[in-house]
Design an enzyme around this catalytic site. Structure first.
Site, mmCIF file in Angstrom:
data_model
loop_
_atom_site.group_PDB
_atom_site.id
_atom_site.type_symbol
_atom_site.label_atom_id
_atom_site.label_comp_id
_atom_site.label_asym_id
_atom_site.label_seq_id
_atom_site.Cartn_x
_atom_site.Cartn_y
_atom_site.Cartn_z
ATOM 1 N N TYR A 120 32.880 41.196 41.658
ATOM 2 C CA TYR A 120 33.380 42.130 40.654
ATOM 3 C C TYR A 120 32.428 42.193 39.468
ATOM 4 C CZ TYR A 120 38.027 42.500 42.828
ATOM 5 O OH TYR A 120 39.066 42.756 43.678
ATOM 6 N N ASP A 148 44.085 47.355 40.725
ATOM 7 C CA ASP A 148 45.175 47.901 39.916
ATOM 8 C C ASP A 148 44.868 49.326 39.452
ATOM 9 O OD1 ASP A 148 46.754 45.643 40.062
ATOM 10 O OD2 ASP A 148 45.967 44.768 38.212
ATOM 11 N N ARG A 181 43.243 44.784 46.567
ATOM 12 C CA ARG A 181 44.221 45.715 45.986
ATOM 13 C C ARG A 181 43.951 45.858 44.490
ATOM 14 N NH1 ARG A 181 49.910 43.364 47.950
ATOM 15 N NH2 ARG A 181 48.931 41.468 47.176
ATOM 16 N N ARG A 202 40.268 40.171 34.459
ATOM 17 C CA ARG A 202 40.601 40.791 33.181
ATOM 18 C C ARG A 202 41.071 39.745 32.172
ATOM 19 N NH1 ARG A 202 44.719 45.316 34.864
ATOM 20 N NH2 ARG A 202 44.945 45.458 32.587
#
Length: 273
Positions: free
Chosen positions: A123, A63, A61, A211
């Site tokens: 990622y 952002d 999921r 992040r």
């Protein structure tokens, strides 16, 4: 009853979709009330294509503002379409959106689950490290104009490898009950041009974990934090000790790994049980 036993039950064909998207126009992957999501965009295309109201299940999921070059999702359809037909038809409807594309469609067993069958997620975080601001790459990278010490960032990143309580590096709104995760890869390298790339791999991540890593590693790269400062922040297990959370612009879900599956490439007659 005998009538119930004689009733034919048809299994709905399951399709695995590999999806690329620019996250800027969307409120994130998951369907929400406050705007249009990537999940909803694909579901609308599916409804237009096959006339069914279906639910798309994703591997992660992401952002609002986060991108993907290898998001994976699965969906069950009533008809056993050719996979290439599914891919091309969805892209024809998604083309008007302009921010989402189906890279591949595959028939998979109904035991496949995009989220729960995933073994590893990969990622990439992209930093544009130069004095001039981005133009073509605006919204696709994090612009950091101060020079970064990439070697120092990479050495510090290695201290986050392995299994740790990552409570420091997650959002206050994270819904995970357990903050312990195992980082299998976290390294910082020079990318093409003026880019700095952070690569992260694990079975699962906490909300805003990458992040948060990126923002803290930036402080190391600017020599505002030492490697020891990063370790102290990790061991504090205190979200207030985290560096600034990097913006979503530079984050990409690049790949999701699964165990080998038997892919069903051509339509088959529905089974009867």
């Amino acid at each position: 009853p005998k009538a119930a036993r004689r009733r034919a039950v048809f299994l709905m064909p399951r399709f695995r979709l590999t999806i690329e998207y620019n996250g800027r126009p969307y409120v994130g992957w998951q369907r929400q009330k406050n705007g249009f999501s990537v999940q909803e965009a694909v579901e609308v295309a599916l409804r237009t294509f096959c006339g069914e109201d279906v639910t798309l299940f994703g591997a992660g999921r992401t952002d609002a503002g986060v991108h993907a070059t290898g998001q994976v999702a699965h969906v069950d359809l009533a008809r056993d379409w050719k996979p290439d037909t599914v891919r091309d038809a969805l892209n024809a409807y998604l083309r008007e959106e302009g921010g989402v594309a189906i890279l591949a469609a595959e028939r998979v067993p109904d035991t496949f689950d995009a989220r729960f069958s995933a073994r590893k997620r990969h990622y990439l975080y992209r930093i544009l490290n130069r004095r001039p601001p981005p133009t073509v790459l605006k919204g696709q990278v994090w612009w950091v104009w101060k020079p970064l010490d990439v070697d120092a960032m990479d050495r510090a990143a290695k201290r986050l490898l392995g299994t740790h309580d990552f409570n420091t590096f997650r959002s206050a709104h994270c819904q995970a009950k357990n903050p312990v995760r195992t980082m299998e890869r976290l390294n910082v390298v020079r990318g093409p041009g003026d880019e700095v790339h952070i690569h992260a791999s694990a079975q699962s991540f906490l909300h805003n974990q990458i992040r948060s890593f990126a923002g803290s590693l930036k402080l190391v790269g600017e020599h505002r934090w030492t490697e020891a400062d990063l370790v102290d922040a990790l061991e504090s297990r205190d979200r207030k000790r985290c560096g600034p959370v990097a913006p979503p612009d530079g984050l990409y879900l690049s790949r999701v790994d699964y165990l080998s599956l038997i892919h069903i490439s051509e339509p088959t007659r529905p089974e009867r049980i």
